[in-house]
Design a protein around this motif. Structure first.
Motif, PDB file in Angstrom:
ATOM      1  N   VAL A   1       0.863  -1.188   0.000  1.00  0.00           N
ATOM      2  CA  VAL A   1       0.000   0.000   0.000  1.00  0.00           C
ATOM      3  C   VAL A   1       0.892   1.228   0.000  1.00  0.00           C
ATOM      4  O   VAL A   1       1.764   1.383   0.865  1.00  0.00           O
ATOM      5  N   ASP A   2       0.698   2.062  -1.007  1.00  0.00           N
ATOM      6  CA  ASP A   2       1.378   3.348  -1.092  1.00  0.00           C
ATOM      7  C   ASP A   2       0.288   4.382  -1.328  1.00  0.00           C
ATOM      8  O   ASP A   2      -0.041   4.707  -2.463  1.00  0.00           O
ATOM      9  N   PRO A   3      -0.369   4.842  -0.228  1.00  0.00           N
ATOM     10  CA  PRO A   3      -1.578   5.657  -0.345  1.00  0.00           C
ATOM     11  C   PRO A   3      -1.463   6.722  -1.426  1.00  0.00           C
ATOM     12  O   PRO A   3      -0.445   7.405  -1.508  1.00  0.00           O
ATOM     13  N   PRO A   4      -2.501   6.815  -2.262  1.00  0.00           N
ATOM     14  CA  PRO A   4      -3.790   6.107  -2.199  1.00  0.00           C
ATOM     15  C   PRO A   4      -3.847   4.856  -3.093  1.00  0.00           C
ATOM     16  O   PRO A   4      -4.907   4.410  -3.473  1.00  0.00           O
TER      17      PRO A   4
ATOM     18  N   CYS B   1       1.560 -13.762 -13.548  1.00  0.00           N
ATOM     19  CA  CYS B   1       1.099 -12.978 -12.404  1.00  0.00           C
ATOM     20  C   CYS B   1      -0.389 -12.700 -12.520  1.00  0.00           C
ATOM     21  O   CYS B   1      -0.979 -12.721 -13.607  1.00  0.00           O
ATOM     22  N   PHE B   2      -0.966 -12.428 -11.382  1.00  0.00           N
ATOM     23  CA  PHE B   2      -2.367 -12.013 -11.258  1.00  0.00           C
ATOM     24  C   PHE B   2      -2.359 -10.869 -10.245  1.00  0.00           C
ATOM     25  O   PHE B   2      -2.288 -11.100  -9.041  1.00  0.00           O
ATOM     26  N   LEU B   3      -2.436  -9.640 -10.721  1.00  0.00           N
ATOM     27  CA  LEU B   3      -2.232  -8.485  -9.852  1.00  0.00           C
ATOM     28  C   LEU B   3      -3.379  -7.491 -10.003  1.00  0.00           C
ATOM     29  O   LEU B   3      -3.839  -7.221 -11.119  1.00  0.00           O
ATOM     30  N   ARG B   4      -3.814  -6.945  -8.855  1.00  0.00           N
ATOM     31  CA  ARG B   4      -4.906  -5.969  -8.844  1.00  0.00           C
ATOM     32  C   ARG B   4      -4.414  -4.651  -8.248  1.00  0.00           C
ATOM     33  O   ARG B   4      -3.863  -4.625  -7.142  1.00  0.00           O
ATOM     34  N   PHE B   5      -4.619  -3.577  -8.988  1.00  0.00           N
ATOM     35  CA  PHE B   5      -4.301  -2.233  -8.510  1.00  0.00           C
ATOM     36  C   PHE B   5      -5.615  -1.513  -8.220  1.00  0.00           C
ATOM     37  O   PHE B   5      -6.543  -1.558  -9.035  1.00  0.00           O
ATOM     38  N   ASP B   6      -5.663  -0.865  -7.079  1.00  0.00           N
ATOM     39  CA  ASP B   6      -6.824  -0.055  -6.722  1.00  0.00           C
ATOM     40  C   ASP B   6      -6.350   1.354  -6.400  1.00  0.00           C
ATOM     41  O   ASP B   6      -5.409   1.545  -5.610  1.00  0.00           O
ATOM     42  N   MET B   7      -7.014   2.333  -7.019  1.00  0.00           N
ATOM     43  CA  MET B   7      -6.643   3.729  -6.813  1.00  0.00           C
ATOM     44  C   MET B   7      -7.844   4.601  -7.136  1.00  0.00           C
ATOM     45  O   MET B   7      -8.796   4.145  -7.787  1.00  0.00           O
ATOM     46  N   PRO B   8      -7.856   5.851  -6.686  1.00  0.00           N
ATOM     47  CA  PRO B   8      -8.943   6.753  -7.060  1.00  0.00           C
ATOM     48  C   PRO B   8      -9.060   6.860  -8.580  1.00  0.00           C
ATOM     49  O   PRO B   8      -8.047   6.880  -9.292  1.00  0.00           O
ATOM     50  N   ALA B   9     -10.295   6.910  -9.067  1.00  0.00           N
ATOM     51  CA  ALA B   9     -10.522   6.889 -10.513  1.00  0.00           C
ATOM     52  C   ALA B   9      -9.877   8.062 -11.227  1.00  0.00           C
ATOM     53  O   ALA B   9      -9.515   7.952 -12.399  1.00  0.00           O
ATOM     54  N   ASN B  10      -9.691   9.181 -10.518  1.00  0.00           N
ATOM     55  CA  ASN B  10      -9.130  10.351 -11.198  1.00  0.00           C
ATOM     56  C   ASN B  10      -7.623  10.265 -11.401  1.00  0.00           C
ATOM     57  O   ASN B  10      -7.019  11.160 -11.996  1.00  0.00           O
TER      58      ASN B  10
ATOM     59  N   TYR C   1       5.159   1.997 -11.401  1.00  0.00           N
ATOM     60  CA  TYR C   1       6.252   1.110 -11.832  1.00  0.00           C
ATOM     61  C   TYR C   1       7.146   0.754 -10.649  1.00  0.00           C
ATOM     62  O   TYR C   1       7.468  -0.420 -10.419  1.00  0.00           O
ATOM     63  N   SER C   2       7.545   1.765  -9.891  1.00  0.00           N
ATOM     64  CA  SER C   2       8.436   1.537  -8.751  1.00  0.00           C
ATOM     65  C   SER C   2       7.765   0.695  -7.676  1.00  0.00           C
ATOM     66  O   SER C   2       8.400  -0.172  -7.059  1.00  0.00           O
ATOM     67  N   GLN C   3       6.481   0.937  -7.455  1.00  0.00           N
ATOM     68  CA  GLN C   3       5.770   0.163  -6.431  1.00  0.00           C
ATOM     69  C   GLN C   3       5.700  -1.309  -6.803  1.00  0.00           C
ATOM     70  O   GLN C   3       5.943  -2.192  -5.969  1.00  0.00           O
ATOM     71  N   LEU C   4       5.389  -1.596  -8.061  1.00  0.00           N
ATOM     72  CA  LEU C   4       5.311  -2.990  -8.495  1.00  0.00           C
ATOM     73  C   LEU C   4       6.673  -3.665  -8.414  1.00  0.00           C
ATOM     74  O   LEU C   4       6.799  -4.782  -7.888  1.00  0.00           O
ATOM     75  N   LEU C   5       7.704  -2.991  -8.896  1.00  0.00           N
ATOM     76  CA  LEU C   5       9.047  -3.584  -8.896  1.00  0.00           C
ATOM     77  C   LEU C   5       9.545  -3.842  -7.484  1.00  0.00           C
ATOM     78  O   LEU C   5      10.012  -4.940  -7.160  1.00  0.00           O
ATOM     79  N   SER C   6       9.414  -2.854  -6.608  1.00  0.00           N
ATOM     80  CA  SER C   6       9.923  -3.012  -5.240  1.00  0.00           C
ATOM     81  C   SER C   6       9.121  -4.046  -4.465  1.00  0.00           C
ATOM     82  O   SER C   6       9.678  -4.812  -3.676  1.00  0.00           O
TER      83      SER C   6
END
Length: 627
Positions: free
Chosen positions: A227-230, A284-293, A315-320
């Motif tokens: 989690v890297d808000p939001p 992989c099977f990955l889900r990203f959730d973020m504000p629509a805007n 990109y950085s969040q997925l890699l790390s």
């Protein structure tokens, strides 16, 4: 000069259909998305002849009001957005309002629907864009849409359709992507008289994945979360033992929408760098959730491509996230390759960090070779360098005493020397026992593999692959710190190359210098090698430069500096490592095993091959029919 004229609604819809409806799979995708947006908890899909003859999608969603049916098949009519500002905060699967109009324009379409507030349903037929009057119909709450004879009025498009087997494959893939994104929905797919998928609803994503791809793959998935808000990231990445020759099993979802993104796929490749063989792709099977805007989904009519407000951050969040998880996981090949590595605590102790996350983040900083910072503690060799690092001297043969000699092969046992060979074999077994008692717990097999006893079974180690990984990480750390030893030649050696090879070598002189390879132009297509890595002192400079040239010329495009340096590091490590067939002393075996726990990833060599196979006692018992 031709006069400008307004296109008819029929032509406009056919143009839109060309963008949105490519084949039956496109219809399946659009109709399934509408069912999800309607709040359906069950969706049934039936196809005939791969979808060319019939596509029927039935859901138990909210349905459509009778007065809205005509609008539903009109171009750019939708209930999902009102103003232009809504385009930047799209929270539904569909929103463009052209899918049903496009489908109805190139097929014979029937809509039958009923809302919960209505006593009866309504039915609308559209043939090639020409709608008939809406009539009452008996039906349950929800919507059924039948699409028959796709492209019947556009024969050119129809000729581009492939065989029913090919089309059902594409349609099934479209179904799978929607079903994966929404495991809470009961999804069912039929083709002809055959049930293809029947997926009950579940709140466990791994169960839905197992139903679609099998228990074996589902069991090999490694759970990842950050989690890297939001922005939140959840899902699964497959153990490197499981890979594909293409990227079709890379499923990325944004707010419940299946997407394709080259940057995220590149991040996946970087996360698995060194864990997979060249030409293999991770699963992989990955889900990203973020504000629509924070994402623009209005990039393409098919809605597969998106544009992120801050793609670099994602990109950085997925890699790390992936690299951190891999560093704390046991990725060894074999039945036991799941969970936290048994050496994790030793790695933490060596690094001096207080948590696995901190330690992993320290490791990630080493992936940039142009960094001027010193290597992290866990990357730095402890004490003296690995004893086998001493090349150029050839490895000593096993001593007559105190070491383990290789077992003789059957064909080497002669009639005259049979007794001696048997005695040698017995002595070898006795020596192996001595090695175990001394704490090494390893013997060498055929001068190729090391057999190690583990707490729950045994481990077979590829000596070259493991040593290559150890040297690669040691060299990488020294290159990052500018401490790689090079050996200067008393007399520089000229090397003749092809014109394009010489140009490539001279163009990358500074990069090669980081590896200890110093080259100078000598005129024509000849270059002078004045120094090269000390650990390769037993190899002729011509051979060393030849390997470098092969790497430089192997790509059709100019490689990135970091990628090229990584490839060259692989070459140096491979050349310096013990070879397949080298005899090792007991001291060298011990040193090799001790140093593997000081590496970032001792499970795979830099080329992605596993360094070891793990067999539990249960696995061995099964082979011997004991269980």
């Amino acid at each position: 000069m031709p006069r400008i004229q307004q296109l008819s609604a029929s032509v406009v819809n056919k143009i839109a259909a060309g963008e949105v409806i490519e084949r039956p799979a496109s219809v399946v995708k659009e109709l399934l998305e509408n069912s999800i947006d309607a709040g359906a908890t069950r969706v049934d899909v039936r196809l005939e002849a791969g979808g060319r003859e019939l596509i029927r999608v039935t859901d138990n969603g909210c349905g459509i009001e009778a007065d809205d049916l005509m609008l539903a098949v009109s171009n750019h009519a939708t209930s999902k957005i009102v103003s232009a500002d809504d385009l930047f905060e799209v929270a539904t699967m569909g929103f463009r309002g052209e899918a049903l109009a496009s489908i109805a324009e190139v097929s014979r379409t029937l809509l039958r629907t009923r809302t919960a507030e209505s006593a009866s349903g309504s039915e609308l037929r559209v043939n090639g864009g020409v709608a008939e009057p809406v009539v009452p119909a008996g039906c349950p709450v929800g919507t059924t849409i039948e699409v028959r004879d796709l492209f019947f009025n556009t024969p050119v498009r129809q000729r581009f359709l492939r065989s029913p087997q090919t089309e059902i494959g594409h349609a099934t893939e479209a179904f799978v992507r929607i079903a994966l994104a929404h495991p809470e929905v009961h999804c069912r797919l039929e083709h002809g008289q055959r049930e293809v998928h029947d997926l009950p609803p579940t709140d466990d994503w791994r169960v839905r994945i197992a139903a679609l791809f099998g228990d074996e793959l589902a069991d090999a998935l490694i759970e990842v979360e950050s989690v890297d808000p939001p922005i939140s990231l959840k899902g699964y990445a497959a153990n490197p033992q499981y890979s594909r020759a293409n990227n079709r099993l890379q499923y990325l979802f944004l707010n419940g929408r299946n997407i394709r993104d080259r940057a995220l796929q590149h991040a996946l490749g970087e996360a698995y760098r060194g864990l997979l063989l060249t030409g293999r792709y991770p699963i992989c099977f990955l889900r990203f959730d973020m504000p629509a805007n924070l994402a623009d989904v209005n990039v393409h009519p098919t809605k597969l491509e998106v544009r992120f407000q801050d793609g670099g951050r994602l990109y950085s969040q997925l890699l790390s996230t992936l690299r951190t998880k891999f560093l704390s996981s046991d990725l060894r090949a074999g039945p036991g390759g799941q969970g936290v590595s048994p050496t994790c605590e030793e790695d933490l102790a060596a690094s001096g960090t207080s948590s696995i996350v901190e330690w992993a983040k320290d490791q990630l900083t080493q992936r940039r070779f142009d960094s001027a910072s010193a290597p992290s503690p866990s990357m730095r060799p402890v004490g003296e360098p690995l004893v086998m690092h001493r090349l150029p001297q050839p490895f000593r043969p096993f001593p007559e005493a105190g070491g383990v000699r290789p077992m003789p092969r059957a064909e080497e046992v002669s009639a005259e020397g049979g007794a001696d060979d048997i005695a040698d074999a017995a002595a070898n077994l006795q020596a192996a026992a001595v090695v175990r008692e001394s704490g090494a717990k390893a013997i060498q097999l055929h001068n190729r593999y090391l057999i190690v006893e583990t707490e729950h079974g045994m481990e077979i180690i590829d000596q070259h692959a493991l040593h290559e990984r150890i040297l690669y990480e040691q060299i990488r750390a020294k290159v990052a710190a500018g401490q790689l030893e090079s050996q200067s030649l008393l007399v520089p050696e000229p090397v003749d190359l092809a014109a394009d090879e010489a140009a490539a070598v001279l163009e990358h002189r500074e990069l090669l210098k980081k590896l200890g390879v110093a080259v100078e132009p000598f005129g024509g297509d000849t270059v002078l090698v004045s120094s090269y890595p000390a650990m390769l002192a037993n190899l002729p400079p011509r051979e060393v430069l030849g390997e470098v040239v092969d790497r430089l010329m192997s790509s059709d495009r100019l490689p990135e500096a970091t990628d090229l340096l990584d490839e060259l590091l692989h070459t140096v490590a491979c050349k310096a490592a013990v070879k397949y067939g080298d005899r090792l002393t007991s001291e060298e075996i011990t040193a090799l095993l001790d140093h593997r726990h000081l590496t970032e990833n001792h499970h795979h060599c830099p080329h992605g091959r596993p360094t070891a196979l793990v067999f539990s006692c249960d696995d061995l018992d099964k082979q011997f029919k004991r269980i």
